[in-house]
Design a protein around this motif. Structure first.
Motif, PDB file in Angstrom:
ATOM      1  N   ASN A  82      68.023 -25.532  -2.073  1.00 19.32           N
ATOM      2  CA  ASN A  82      68.800 -24.290  -2.009  1.00 19.32           C
ATOM      3  C   ASN A  82      68.830 -23.612  -3.375  1.00 19.32           C
ATOM      4  N   ILE A  83      69.068 -24.399  -4.417  1.00 18.88           N
ATOM      5  CA  ILE A  83      69.111 -23.833  -5.769  1.00 18.88           C
ATOM      6  C   ILE A  83      67.788 -23.153  -6.100  1.00 18.88           C
ATOM      7  N   ALA A  84      66.701 -23.801  -5.711  1.00 18.31           N
ATOM      8  CA  ALA A  84      65.372 -23.274  -6.053  1.00 18.31           C
ATOM      9  C   ALA A  84      64.945 -22.111  -5.162  1.00 18.31           C
ATOM     10  N   GLY A  85      65.820 -21.641  -4.297  1.00 20.02           N
ATOM     11  CA  GLY A  85      65.526 -20.437  -3.531  1.00 20.02           C
ATOM     12  C   GLY A  85      64.774 -20.662  -2.238  1.00 20.02           C
ATOM     13  N   ILE A 108      63.819 -20.453 -11.881  1.00 17.92           N
ATOM     14  CA  ILE A 108      64.159 -21.681 -11.158  1.00 17.92           C
ATOM     15  C   ILE A 108      64.880 -21.340  -9.849  1.00 17.92           C
ATOM     16  N   ALA A 109      65.771 -20.339  -9.914  1.00 15.54           N
ATOM     17  CA  ALA A 109      66.574 -19.982  -8.746  1.00 15.54           C
ATOM     18  C   ALA A 109      65.810 -19.147  -7.730  1.00 15.54           C
ATOM     19  N   GLY A 110      64.532 -18.952  -7.954  1.00 14.82           N
ATOM     20  CA  GLY A 110      63.706 -18.285  -6.956  1.00 14.82           C
ATOM     21  C   GLY A 110      63.697 -16.766  -7.029  1.00 14.82           C
ATOM     22  N   ALA A 159      73.855 -22.161 -12.443  1.00 11.75           N
ATOM     23  CA  ALA A 159      74.894 -22.259 -11.406  1.00 11.75           C
ATOM     24  C   ALA A 159      75.422 -20.871 -11.040  1.00 11.75           C
ATOM     25  N   THR A 160      75.680 -20.037 -12.040  1.00 11.76           N
ATOM     26  CA  THR A 160      76.219 -18.710 -11.731  1.00 11.76           C
ATOM     27  C   THR A 160      75.151 -17.805 -11.110  1.00 11.76           C
ATOM     28  N   LEU A 161      73.906 -17.959 -11.524  1.00  9.67           N
ATOM     29  CA  LEU A 161      72.827 -17.172 -10.919  1.00  9.67           C
ATOM     30  C   LEU A 161      72.694 -17.481  -9.431  1.00  9.67           C
ATOM     31  N   VAL A 162      72.797 -18.744  -9.092  1.00 10.41           N
ATOM     32  CA  VAL A 162      72.666 -19.138  -7.689  1.00 10.41           C
ATOM     33  C   VAL A 162      73.850 -18.580  -6.884  1.00 10.41           C
ATOM     34  N   ALA A 163      75.035 -18.648  -7.479  1.00 17.34           N
ATOM     35  CA  ALA A 163      76.217 -18.092  -6.800  1.00 17.34           C
ATOM     36  C   ALA A 163      76.063 -16.582  -6.623  1.00 17.34           C
ATOM     37  N   ALA A 164      75.591 -15.903  -7.660  1.00 18.91           N
ATOM     38  CA  ALA A 164      75.402 -14.450  -7.595  1.00 18.91           C
ATOM     39  C   ALA A 164      74.344 -14.077  -6.565  1.00 18.91           C
ATOM     40  N   ARG A 165      73.260 -14.833  -6.593  1.00 22.81           N
ATOM     41  CA  ARG A 165      72.156 -14.610  -5.653  1.00 22.81           C
ATOM     42  C   ARG A 165      72.650 -14.729  -4.215  1.00 22.81           C
ATOM     43  N   GLY A 199      50.837 -16.598  -2.100  1.00 25.27           N
ATOM     44  CA  GLY A 199      51.467 -15.313  -2.433  1.00 25.27           C
ATOM     45  C   GLY A 199      52.947 -15.488  -2.676  1.00 25.27           C
ATOM     46  N   LYS A 200      53.422 -14.861  -3.760  1.00 25.00           N
ATOM     47  CA  LYS A 200      54.768 -15.163  -4.241  1.00 25.00           C
ATOM     48  C   LYS A 200      55.872 -14.658  -3.318  1.00 25.00           C
ATOM     49  N   ASP A 201      55.547 -13.749  -2.434  1.00 23.00           N
ATOM     50  CA  ASP A 201      56.605 -13.246  -1.557  1.00 23.00           C
ATOM     51  C   ASP A 201      56.897 -14.160  -0.373  1.00 23.00           C
ATOM     52  N   LYS A 202      56.129 -15.219  -0.260  1.00 24.00           N
ATOM     53  CA  LYS A 202      56.302 -16.109   0.899  1.00 24.00           C
ATOM     54  C   LYS A 202      57.279 -17.254   0.630  1.00 24.00           C
ATOM     55  N   ILE A 203      58.093 -17.119  -0.378  1.00 25.62           N
ATOM     56  CA  ILE A 203      58.996 -18.221  -0.762  1.00 25.62           C
ATOM     57  C   ILE A 203      59.853 -18.692   0.412  1.00 25.62           C
TER      58      ILE A 203
END
Lengths: 498, 498
Positions: B194-197, A195-197, A156-162, B170-174
């Motif tokens: 959204n959480i997963a980026g 997980i958070a990309g 949760a905090t990683l997503v907020a920070a991101r 390719g991983k940069d295409k997220i």
């Protein structure tokens, strides 16, 4: 059939299960701590299909006795010293029963106001006793939430920070963001970042060393950050660990925060295990500097007498969580949420549905009171000190890093010959397997700087001094046997490793 | 103090709590279903600090009676018809008690073999009864896992799908990846994306309409996919919903899979509520086509007599989860995991620590048997049919979409004058508030195509026919009052909305 919630049948079965569990705790020392079953043992004992007809609870309890208990590793045993404790208690259990009985789904305030309000209140209580700065409390415009595990809190905090950083630098730069921890940081942090990309290559496990007790050093962090900046990357998140899993290392919170703050990073202080001890003034120093962090968490289910699961997370800026995690579907619209007078915890966490966890922590705080809780934590630290002294008295053993709190990291070092580190490791591995296979105690291990360390974590609720003394006796007995075997069989030409 | 897990004190308090809850269920119809407290009510009743001294359980229980229960929305009440049910039962409760009592942390096989093996067995049992294709079962090289909530299941599969696609392109295409659902898909899916980026702009809530009962149509999906392809985006994940939250719409699984498969998307079938009913042959058609999907989930805590929380997730390719979610820290290394003979569920989910959820589902299956479970689900559907018939008999009301399973979507339509839709909505909103404020029943709402719909979801365990009849009587009484008021006050010049 009767209604599946018929109150009188509920009463009858409830009393049976209470007695079953009371008897289990009564007899728990008789069980082998680490289960000794073989993979696939249960499949052979169970039918291959779900039953068509109902079966009485008596039959099911008999199966639990015969088939399930032998396959359980007894985390509540007083002889459990592995990993971190899973800290059950009567109050924790009763709180969980009440929560399970009410069975409310407290996603927002309206869905069960008491669930939200008790949680906010208890989080402020806890925050005060941990002496968290006021900005982390609701009374100071921050706030706390009870999640299942640290993994959820970190995610949760990683997503907020991101998202906070991406709002500044542009949303397409997600793969430029970097997350920092040490090589001792819990694996959950890197997993959550994936997980958070975040780019899996952009997690920095900054090297630590035995000479500084495996704490993350500010100069090492700074070096990593500066290299990333030169490479065009963007520092985003730092996880500071207070009490690492392997050796209970304590990262220096204040100085690390000062480094990270300069780069606008989100700083999370993960005190999953050690956080509980911060209600004792003599241990509070471990989180000095937390006033510079953005978030702080500890697991009440580790060492706070609260049954699994309960991670307590505080943030200074709840809006940063809400911005990333809120949802607002029409079917949940309601006047109270619209009024912004209430907390809707669904917007502070990964999941929508949530258990009423505050009940159990409230029961723990009230049933034991802070006075007993502090005594209880201190008694574990005292027991670990006793164990440490016993290890030190036996010259065949070494304390690998100075003890923090209630965990002792040690190993045996045969003194008869110069021996390669791999061989010492192998002997310790054999020693640990032999101890655990005995079923009398269960300890676990870690590997740091290629040293295989045996970890003895005191903290199971039923553990008292006699269990700790016995545990050491078991270690010595097995060490005797292994070292004797080794003396008989070892030759300088033939390495010990088979 | 006594040890906090003293077996005899555990027994004493356990019996008290069982009686407390049995009495609660006995009296539950007397409580107002939706709590009527004001925001902040509890803060005034609790001290501002945690207690220093211990307090007896008797005092705490009295506070629960006086301060907590008035703030609870009674999800276990037979008069609860809101959202989806929170399906508690004696067996579910007893299983949760046992799990809480053992308090094991089953992150990997070794940490408690029975927890893992019972879970795998029960997931295969359930998979068979749902008639899932063999590829979803362990016996067919797939497998199932018990998570907390659908949110976790969707997030885990989204991350697996994301990484599977990124390995190809390719991983940069997220930020090129697109997730598809409908405008009726649960908000958890977009949140998880959204959480997963995933780029928040790359969630497609494909439009549905009342004319097709709010199901996602394959041609609409295809159109959205083709537009994204033209825009250089990459279709990645489709969530097919069987039983939407707003109106219980059933997306046509088979045809949607056929569209998505052509583009290499991961297909998840979310049957959070409706999945339970698929153990009845007459409802199994709803998931026809699931053999083309990658994953399938339903919540046992919604309508399968299992207390919160338990989401059952099956995947055809566990390795795709493991590739994205596994961790392998040295402190968890063990010979059994290394042998690859066992399942380590930590690698199938977001979190490390995990509850022993299989116990409660096992107890539910055995205590009731499939025969009673099916009867129970069918009885809810029959009750909803009765409610639907009652609505149809009253010409002032309209069934907004044809009923599926045990949920009826209806509204009142005053027939005296042509009325703007906003006004009709306002009347229905007033009607629902008035019903819920009475405390006699609790229903919730949804808004679809700008229609405010009242949802009556039958499924609380204690509900029987008389509660459903009473619920309808309450609706009629409040409709009488509101429509009478409206007749007296309405004028063509003055709109009704105040």
């Amino acid at each position: 059939m009767n209604n599946p919630l018929d109150p009188e049948e509920f009463r009858r079965q409830g009393h049976m299960i209470v007695d079953f569990l009371a008897d289990y705790y009564h007899n728990i020392s008789n069980y082998r701590v680490l289960s000794q079953v073989e993979p696939g043992y249960l499949k052979k004992k169970l039918p291959s299909q779900a039953p068509f007809d109902p079966e009485p609870i008596e039959t099911i309890l008999q199966d639990i006795e015969e088939h399930i208990i032998p396959g359980i590793t007894h985390w509540q045993s007083p002889n459990f010293f592995a990993f971190f404790p899973s800290s059950g208690s009567i109050a924790g259990f009763m709180g969980e029963m009440l929560s399970t009985g009410f069975n409310v789904i407290g996603f927002n305030w309206l869905s069960s106001p008491a669930a939200t309000e008790l949680e906010s209140t208890v989080m402020d209580w806890l925050g005060q006793e941990l002496n968290l700065p006021k900005e982390f409390l609701f009374t100071g415009h921050g706030g706390g939430v009870m999640l299942g595990t640290t993994c959820e809190g970190v995610l949760a905090t990683l997503v907020a920070a991101r998202d906070r950083m991406l709002r500044q630098i542009g949303k397409d730069k997600i793969r430029k963001l970097v997350v920092y921890g040490s090589d001792q940081t819990h694996c959950a942090i890197q997993k959550a970042a994936n997980i958070a990309g975040f780019d899996p290559n952009n997690f920095r496990a900054v090297k630590t060393s035995r000479s500084s007790s495996f704490a993350l050093l500010p100069q090492s962090l700074l070096k990593a950050v500066e290299k990333d900046l030169r490479d065009g990357l963007v520092p985003c998140y730092l996880c500071v660990t207070v009490g690492t899993t392997s050796t209970m290392a304590i990262d220096p919170v204040g100085v690390l925060c000062r480094v990270a703050k300069d780069y606008g990073m989100w700083i999370h202080v993960d005190a999953a295990y050690a956080g509980s001890a911060c209600i004792c003034t003599e241990f509070r120093y471990m989180i000095n500097g937390v006033e510079y962090a953005d978030s702080f968490s500890f697991n009440a289910h580790k060492w706070f007498l609260t049954n699994l699961d309960c991670c307590c997370l505080w943030v200074k800026d709840p809006n940063s969580l809400i911005k990333s995690l809120s949802t607002n579907p029409s079917y949940l619209h309601n006047n109270t949420s619209n009024s912004k007078q209430v907390v809707d915890y669904k917007d502070w966490q990964i999941t929508l549905s949530r258990r009423f966890r505050a009940l159990k922590v409230w029961l723990v705080l009230r049933s034991y009171g802070l006075s007993n809780l502090r005594n209880f934590l201190r008694s574990h630290v005292e027991m670990a000190k006793i164990f440490e002294e016993l290890v030190k008295l036996d010259k065949r053993f070494e304390i690998v890093v100075p003890r923090n709190l209630a965990m002792v990291c040690f190993r045996v070092i045969p003194s008869v010959a110069k021996m390669a580190n791999d061989e010492v490791n192998q002997i310790n591995r054999k020693l640990l397997d032999s101890i655990n296979d005995s079923g009398r105690v269960y300890m676990s291990h870690a590997v740091v700087e290629e040293i295989f360390v045996i970890r003895c974590a005191v903290g199971a609720t039923l553990t008292d001094e006699k269990h700790v003394m016995m545990a050491w006796k078991v270690v010595q007995e097995h060490a005797d046997a292994i070292l004797n075997w080794y003396l008989l069989n070892y030759s300088f030409n033939q390495p010990f490793i088979s």
